[in-house]
Design a protein around this motif. Sequence first.
Motif, short mmCIF file in Angstrom:
data_model
loop_
_atom_site.label_atom_id
_atom_site.label_comp_id
_atom_site.label_asym_id
_atom_site.label_seq_id
_atom_site.Cartn_x
_atom_site.Cartn_y
_atom_site.Cartn_z
N THR A 1 51.35 51.23 -1.04
CA THR A 1 52.09 50.48 -1.70
C THR A 1 51.25 49.45 -2.45
O THR A 1 50.57 48.85 -1.92
CB THR A 1 53.50 50.04 -1.07
OG1 THR A 1 54.06 50.79 -0.29
CG2 THR A 1 54.26 49.09 -1.95
N VAL B 1 54.67 49.77 -6.80
CA VAL B 1 54.55 51.30 -6.98
C VAL B 1 53.98 51.99 -5.65
O VAL B 1 53.26 51.27 -4.80
CB VAL B 1 53.32 51.59 -7.99
CG1 VAL B 1 53.77 51.32 -9.42
CG2 VAL B 1 52.10 50.96 -7.77
N TYR C 1 51.95 46.17 -4.57
CA TYR C 1 53.03 45.02 -5.04
C TYR C 1 52.64 44.17 -6.19
O TYR C 1 51.78 43.81 -6.19
CB TYR C 1 53.25 44.01 -3.88
CG TYR C 1 54.03 44.73 -2.78
CD1 TYR C 1 55.39 44.96 -2.51
CD2 TYR C 1 53.06 45.16 -1.53
CE1 TYR C 1 55.74 45.63 -1.57
CE2 TYR C 1 53.77 46.03 -0.34
CZ TYR C 1 55.03 46.18 -0.30
OH TYR C 1 55.45 46.82 0.58
N VAL D 1 61.69 48.36 -9.60
CA VAL D 1 61.93 47.73 -10.62
C VAL D 1 62.98 46.58 -10.62
O VAL D 1 63.82 46.92 -9.80
CB VAL D 1 62.16 48.29 -11.96
CG1 VAL D 1 62.54 47.58 -13.20
CG2 VAL D 1 61.01 49.57 -12.19
N VAL E 1 61.92 52.51 -1.30
CA VAL E 1 61.09 53.65 -2.04
C VAL E 1 60.81 54.71 -1.03
O VAL E 1 60.93 55.65 -1.45
CB VAL E 1 59.78 52.97 -2.63
CG1 VAL E 1 60.13 52.29 -4.10
CG2 VAL E 1 58.77 52.18 -1.61
N GLU F 1 58.72 54.04 -7.96
CA GLU F 1 58.47 52.88 -8.52
C GLU F 1 59.76 52.32 -8.29
O GLU F 1 60.67 52.51 -8.67
CB GLU F 1 58.17 52.68 -9.93
CG GLU F 1 58.08 51.58 -10.77
CD GLU F 1 57.90 51.85 -12.23
OE1 GLU F 1 57.25 50.83 -13.15
OE2 GLU F 1 57.99 52.84 -13.03
N CYS G 1 65.00 51.93 -7.67
CA CYS G 1 63.80 52.67 -7.65
C CYS G 1 64.01 54.04 -8.38
O CYS G 1 65.11 54.48 -8.15
CB CYS G 1 63.20 52.75 -6.46
SG CYS G 1 64.04 54.06 -5.17
N ASP H 1 55.72 59.86 -5.67
CA ASP H 1 55.48 58.57 -6.16
C ASP H 1 56.88 58.10 -6.54
O ASP H 1 57.76 58.75 -6.84
CB ASP H 1 54.89 58.81 -7.77
CG ASP H 1 53.28 58.94 -7.51
OD1 ASP H 1 52.82 58.45 -6.36
OD2 ASP H 1 52.70 59.12 -8.52
N ARG I 1 53.25 55.76 -3.14
CA ARG I 1 53.06 56.93 -3.17
C ARG I 1 53.02 57.35 -1.53
O ARG I 1 52.52 56.58 -0.75
CB ARG I 1 51.55 57.34 -3.70
CG ARG I 1 51.06 58.76 -3.45
CD ARG I 1 50.09 59.23 -4.28
NE ARG I 1 50.48 59.53 -5.77
CZ ARG I 1 49.59 59.71 -6.62
NH1 ARG I 1 48.30 59.95 -6.30
NH2 ARG I 1 49.92 60.15 -7.79
N THR J 1 58.16 45.67 -13.09
CA THR J 1 57.76 46.59 -11.84
C THR J 1 57.58 45.68 -10.75
O THR J 1 56.67 44.64 -10.72
CB THR J 1 56.57 47.51 -12.22
OG1 THR J 1 57.11 48.19 -13.31
CG2 THR J 1 56.23 48.46 -10.93
#
Length: 140
Positions: free
Chosen positions: A86, A129, A88, A119, A60, A117, A100, A115, A131, A126
Amino acid sequence: MLEGNQAALFAERQKGTLPGELGIEWDEVANGRARGRFVVQRKHMAPNGFMHAASVVALVDSACGYGCVASLPEGASGFTTIEIKTNYLGTAKEGETVACEARLLHGGRMTQVWDAEAVNQSTGKTIAVFRCTQMVLYPR
């Protein structure tokens, strides 16, 4: 700012570095977005048998970083990461694919906020996530 999909350029550029060693592949790297993936192998695992959190962050964070390069404002020479976060939510097993998608939320002259994500494509769940905030650099 780079034009169009630069996935092949970034795939070549990452050879011999962490994203290349982890087998991260890129579907898209363009202004404001990036999409990539890897197939989970033993090298992505922690000793406890679960996928290592750093493997997910490498995916990511690389997506956001590559997207940042493709989205730099005119005159900028690069960027540096100043914050990451992050959460989890799941994992993946060996043989499964982690994908991602990263997107630019704020593209300013001095900072970018991204941002992403991650998967598990096998389950659709997911995994994480993410940022980050990037500081845009300019030549001195």
